[in-house]
Structures are given as C-alpha cells and as structure tokens.
Write an enzyme that holds these catalytic residues in place. Structure first.
Site, short mmCIF file in Angstrom:
data_model
loop_
_atom_site.label_atom_id
_atom_site.label_comp_id
_atom_site.label_asym_id
_atom_site.label_seq_id
_atom_site.Cartn_x
_atom_site.Cartn_y
_atom_site.Cartn_z
N GLY A 190 46.45 39.88 41.26
CA GLY A 190 46.95 38.39 39.74
C GLY A 190 46.10 37.29 41.23
CB CYS A 191 46.33 34.22 41.27
SG CYS A 191 45.69 32.40 41.62
#
Length: 199
Positions: free
Chosen positions: A38-39
């Site tokens: 993810g981020c």
C-alpha cells in the site's frame, strides 16, 4: 496521499541507492528486500521504526517496481497505467535481521487480504507484493506466505510473489515522508497486528 509532483529521480543500481542529493553506499555484506504493502510512506516509516537504530536496517527507500514503464513519476504510477506498485526497498544487515523476520513483519503490518488496495487507497499501485532478488528469497517468501495464509489470514492472502524487476526511486519528497511530516497521511491499515508466532 500528497499532492502530485513530477520530479526526476534515478533508478536503483547494484552498488548504490541514489538519493536526489547524494548516493548512499550499500555496506559490504548487506542484502536487499523489496515489498509493496500500500502507500509506501507508512511502510517505510514502520520498517525504520522497528528495525532502525542499529537493529539491522541500513536504509529504507520508497519507489516503484513491478511495471514496464521506464522513469515512472508518482502521478503516472497513481494513474494505474504503468503497472508499478508503490514499494519499499530495504537494505539490511543479514547478521542482525533475517529475510524471514522482514517478511513476518510485512504480513503483520498491513492487510494482505485486500486485492489492489489498502484501507481507502485503491488501485493496482497499492497491491500487496513481495519482489524477491534471488532463489533463496523466493523459497522463503513462498514458505512464509503459505504459513501466514494458513495460520494468520485464514486462506485469504492475495499477496503476489514476483521476481524483482528494475527499481525506480520515488521523488525526493516521498523519502522519509512521515519523519519530515509527522502529521502526514498514514494508511489506516498500517499497524502492527499481534499474531501468534508461526509454527
């Protein structure tokens, strides 16, 4: 995440990780691990907090991997059209931490059951992935993934396990973003889960 910028950055090379200002030497005997969860702001930050301060992590860089586009910008990666994932490249001392420990932490710090997203962040760039650098890493990645899938995530793991393609360093403002911006965005799925030890 942050507003979009297009900045020039340099690819990872065998002997050094290049920052915008100066290259960072990789110590002799150091190894690489590359993960996507993810981020990348939160992933990099959590690895630094857990394995930094002489615990075995030499450096953690955020960037892009897994796609076919050369010199991808953050804006291009966010479009979902480059095939790249937001990822974290870890340079570590294998005498202090093991690849197994790095991957167990990876599976504890994000939701490996969400396909092409983490929390509210959606798109293939936010997929869960392990990008191995050699046959031994691939073997360990598959073994750990099978165990966590059975024991922690109840058969729902969607993490991809792929050979590491060319690494592209993200723009400078992404590096150590949450250290520079302590109140910046952090994906809500990034927290350390209290799973039991793997058997």
């Amino acid at each position: 995440m942050a507003s979009l910028f297009n900045r020039v950055f340099r690819p990872f090379t065998t002997n050094s990780v290049t920052k915008m200002s100066a290259p960072v030497s990789i110590p002799e005997g150091a190894e690489r691990a590359t993960v996507a969860a993810g981020c990348f702001w939160g992933v990099e930050h959590m690895y630094r907090k857990h394995f930094g301060n002489n615990q075995g992590l030499y450096d953690a860089r955020v960037g892009y991997i897994g796609g076919d586009t050369s010199d991808p910008s953050y804006k291009a990666v966010c479009s979902g059209n480059t095939g790249h994932a937001e990822a974290t490249l870890l340079i570590y001392d294998p005498t202090k931490i093991t690849y197994t420990q790095i991957l167990e932490f990876f599976y504890k710090m994000h939701d490996a059951t969400q396909l092409n997203q983490q929390g509210p962040d959606r798109g293939t760039q936010y997929r869960s992935g392990i990008f191995y650098h050699n046959e031994e890493q691939e073997k360990i990645a598959r073994e750990i993934t099978q165990k966590v899938n059975e024991q922690w995530w109840k058969g729902k793991v969607v993490t991809e396990i792929l050979p590491a393609k060319k690494w592209w360093d993200a723009e400078d403002y992404h590096q150590e973003y949450l250290t520079k911006n302590p109140y910046g965005y952090e994906c809500p799925s990034h927290f350390l889960r209290t799973f039991p030890d793997l058997k």
